[in-house]
Design an enzyme around this catalytic site. Sequence first.
Site, PDB file in Angstrom:
ATOM      1  N   ASP A  84      -6.756  -3.585  11.104  1.00 46.82           N
ATOM      2  CA  ASP A  84      -5.552  -2.767  11.248  1.00 46.82           C
ATOM      3  C   ASP A  84      -5.438  -2.331  12.703  1.00 46.82           C
ATOM      4  O   ASP A  84      -6.433  -2.301  13.440  1.00 46.82           O
ATOM      5  CB  ASP A  84      -5.687  -1.536  10.336  1.00 46.82           C
ATOM      6  N   CYS A 109       0.831  -1.205   0.000  1.00 45.17           N
ATOM      7  CA  CYS A 109       0.000   0.000   0.000  1.00 45.17           C
ATOM      8  C   CYS A 109       0.868   1.258   0.000  1.00 45.17           C
ATOM      9  O   CYS A 109       1.948   1.277   0.582  1.00 45.17           O
ATOM     10  CB  CYS A 109      -0.902   0.000   1.230  1.00 45.17           C
TER      11      CYS A 109
HETATM   12  O1  LIG Z   1      -0.431   4.598   4.879  1.00 41.80           O
HETATM   13  C1  LIG Z   1      -1.057   5.643   5.108  1.00 41.80           C
HETATM   14  O2  LIG Z   1      -0.514   6.753   5.053  1.00 41.80           O
HETATM   15  C2  LIG Z   1      -2.501   5.588   5.467  1.00 41.80           C
HETATM   16  C3  LIG Z   1      -3.166   6.791   5.655  1.00 41.80           C
HETATM   17  C4  LIG Z   1      -4.510   6.784   5.979  1.00 41.80           C
HETATM   18  C5  LIG Z   1      -5.194   5.592   6.125  1.00 41.80           C
HETATM   19  C6  LIG Z   1      -4.531   4.387   5.937  1.00 41.80           C
HETATM   20  C7  LIG Z   1      -3.197   4.366   5.617  1.00 41.80           C
HETATM   21  N1  LIG Z   1      -2.504   3.170   5.417  1.00 41.80           N
HETATM   22  C8  LIG Z   1      -3.073   1.873   5.592  1.00 41.80           C
HETATM   23  O3  LIG Z   1      -2.799   1.410   6.903  1.00 41.80           O
HETATM   24  C9  LIG Z   1      -2.269   0.086   6.842  1.00 41.80           C
HETATM   25  C10 LIG Z   1      -1.291  -0.158   7.963  1.00 41.80           C
HETATM   26  O4  LIG Z   1      -0.155   0.643   7.782  1.00 41.80           O
HETATM   27  P1  LIG Z   1       1.272   0.218   8.357  1.00 41.80           P
HETATM   28  O5  LIG Z   1       1.735  -0.967   7.565  1.00 41.80           O
HETATM   29  O6  LIG Z   1       1.093  -0.073   9.794  1.00 41.80           O
HETATM   30  O7  LIG Z   1       2.133   1.402   8.117  1.00 41.80           O
HETATM   31  C11 LIG Z   1      -1.566   0.054   5.481  1.00 41.80           C
HETATM   32  O8  LIG Z   1      -1.327  -1.202   5.040  1.00 41.80           O
HETATM   33  C12 LIG Z   1      -2.487   0.883   4.626  1.00 41.80           C
HETATM   34  O9  LIG Z   1      -3.515   0.086   4.062  1.00 41.80           O
END
Ligand SMILES: O=C(O)c1ccccc1N[C@@H]1O[C@H](COP(=O)(O)O)[C@@H](O)[C@H]1O
Length: 234
Positions: A138, A15
């Site tokens: 998440d 992502c």
């Molecule tokens: O990644 C971002 O900036 C974000 C912003 C707003 C909503 C979601 C976002 N990211 C998503 O969150 C998951 C977990 O992130 P991480 O791997 O813990 O950094 C990510 O996989 C995105 O789908």
Amino acid sequence: MSGPRSTPPVIVKICGISTPETLEASLGAGADMIGFNFFPKSPRAVSLEAGSALAGRVAGRAEIVALTVDMGDDEIAAIVAAVRPDWLQLHGKEPPERVAALQDRFGLGVLKAIGIRGPDDLAEVAAHAGVADRLLLDAKAPAGAALPGGNGRVFDWSLLDGLDPALPYMLSGGLDAGNVAEAIARTGTRGVDVSSGVETAPGVKDAALIEAFIAAARSGADSVPASSGEGTTT
Ligand SMILES: O=C(O)c1ccccc1N[C@@H]1O[C@H](COP(=O)(O)O)[C@@H](O)[C@H]1O
């Protein structure tokens, strides 16, 4: 995307891709889903123009996900027109009725993110089960955080112990190459999603980290029994 794809035992989503180089690294390493972030406050945010150009390179090689946060219909329509996503990722406070309305309007799969911190958050999972096409479980963002996701935080995976094994969900929150295999083995999830765990700085994805993450997820996937349903790419 066009044509059927083989079904991986664990779906891997990368992502917040914002450059051709890291997009090609993700696709080359076998990512199943590529997420483009349209949340303006995110360091991973892409413009419509950039998202459209990147998405054009993906077509037929992976599924395209457009990440939005409590966004209105007109803005989502502009993203859909420019990016042609397979999925809308809803990472805000969208209630089940909003999920259903967007499914009806756009005819796309909806990946609904739900923040998990404690047992009470499982009520939100139950409310969206059977509505969203797939859930994204998440880590819940801390109070006052600028971003509702993408914070690199892990939640207590044991909170998922009582979930219906047939629930279509993906896991995210602080995953990286060092913990993704354990996360898959511990939860039995059929899909994983990463953003900050494959970066060297906020918004700066790294090809080697992406490749290591996908390889580690594939090794973890060997611990998951074959699926009868979810895990199928659409
Ligand atoms: O990644 C971002 O900036 C974000 C912003 C707003 C909503 C979601 C976002 N990211 C998503 O969150 C998951 C977990 O992130 P991480 O791997 O813990 O950094 C990510 O996989 C995105 O789908």
